[in-house]
Design a protein around this motif. Structure first.
Motif, short mmCIF file in Angstrom:
data_model
loop_
_atom_site.label_atom_id
_atom_site.label_comp_id
_atom_site.label_asym_id
_atom_site.label_seq_id
_atom_site.Cartn_x
_atom_site.Cartn_y
_atom_site.Cartn_z
N SER A 5 0.82 -1.22 0.00
CA SER A 5 0.00 0.00 0.00
C SER A 5 0.84 1.25 0.00
CB SER A 5 -0.90 0.02 1.24
OG SER A 5 -1.81 -1.03 1.21
N PHE A 6 0.36 2.24 -0.76
CA PHE A 6 0.94 3.57 -0.71
C PHE A 6 0.21 4.35 0.37
CE2 PHE A 6 1.90 2.41 -5.15
CZ PHE A 6 3.27 2.69 -5.17
N SER A 7 0.86 5.36 0.93
CA SER A 7 0.33 6.15 2.04
C SER A 7 -0.70 7.17 1.57
CB SER A 7 1.50 6.87 2.72
OG SER A 7 1.04 7.90 3.54
N GLU A 8 -1.88 7.12 2.17
CA GLU A 8 -2.91 8.13 1.90
C GLU A 8 -2.44 9.51 2.37
OE1 GLU A 8 -5.84 8.13 0.31
OE2 GLU A 8 -6.02 5.98 -0.05
N GLU A 9 -1.69 9.54 3.48
CA GLU A 9 -1.21 10.82 4.01
C GLU A 9 -0.23 11.48 3.05
OE1 GLU A 9 -1.15 7.91 5.87
OE2 GLU A 9 -2.95 8.41 7.01
N LYS A 10 0.66 10.70 2.46
CA LYS A 10 1.62 11.27 1.51
C LYS A 10 0.91 11.70 0.23
CE LYS A 10 5.65 9.09 3.42
NZ LYS A 10 6.74 8.14 3.28
N ALA A 11 -0.11 10.98 -0.18
CA ALA A 11 -0.90 11.38 -1.34
C ALA A 11 -1.62 12.69 -1.05
CB ALA A 11 -1.89 10.29 -1.72
N GLN A 12 -2.15 12.84 0.15
CA GLN A 12 -2.83 14.07 0.53
C GLN A 12 -1.86 15.25 0.54
OE1 GLN A 12 -6.23 14.61 0.94
NE2 GLN A 12 -5.50 16.71 0.85
N ALA A 13 -0.63 15.02 0.95
CA ALA A 13 0.38 16.08 0.93
C ALA A 13 0.62 16.56 -0.50
CB ALA A 13 1.67 15.60 1.58
N VAL A 14 0.60 15.63 -1.46
CA VAL A 14 0.75 16.02 -2.87
C VAL A 14 -0.46 16.85 -3.31
CG1 VAL A 14 0.85 15.16 -5.25
CG2 VAL A 14 2.28 14.12 -3.48
N LEU A 15 -1.65 16.47 -2.90
CA LEU A 15 -2.85 17.25 -3.25
C LEU A 15 -2.75 18.67 -2.68
CD1 LEU A 15 -5.80 14.71 -2.86
CD2 LEU A 15 -4.39 15.23 -4.86
#
Length: 119
Positions: A5-15
């Motif tokens: 799994s990739f991190s939802e938190e890191k994806a949110q940081a990109v958003l």
């Protein structure tokens, strides 16, 4: 089958980065009183890279931001247990993500790239 799994938190940081960039370009365009060509096109940002391993000739990944899950075929001669790296880039033309790009590397060499959605 192992699901990495990739991190939802890191994806949110990109958003958050996308949104800040979009706001900056919007303000810049207003100050220019015209079309800002720098605001056109696509922006792709690396969210993260994770360690994974080949299992049954593939690598399975859980993607963030509602893009689902995917199992990617790994070409021979990489046997089960081969260590690999999976990197996730998030794509957008503005600040809403339209796709993700997955890059699988083994021993520092890209062996597979897959786009889910639109990049």
């Amino acid at each position: 089958m192992a699901m990495h799994s990739f991190s939802e938190e890191k994806a949110q940081a990109v958003l958050d980065t996308f949104k800040a960039h979009h706001e900056m370009l919007t303000a810049r365009a207003k100050s220019m009183n015209g079309v800002d060509l720098a605001a056109s096109g696509e922006l792709t940002v690396r969210a993260e890279c994770i360690s994974v391993a080949v299992e049954n000739g593939q690598i399975c990944l859980q993607l963030p931001l509602g893009f689902g899950s995917i199992c990617l075929p790994i070409p021979t001669p990489f046997p089960d247990g081969t260590a690999a790296q999976a990197c996730l880039d998030i794509c957008t033309p503005y600040w809403v993500p339209t796709g993700v790009k997955i890059t699988i590397s083994i021993a520092g060499h890209v062996v597979l790239t897959k786009v889910v959605g639109k990049c």
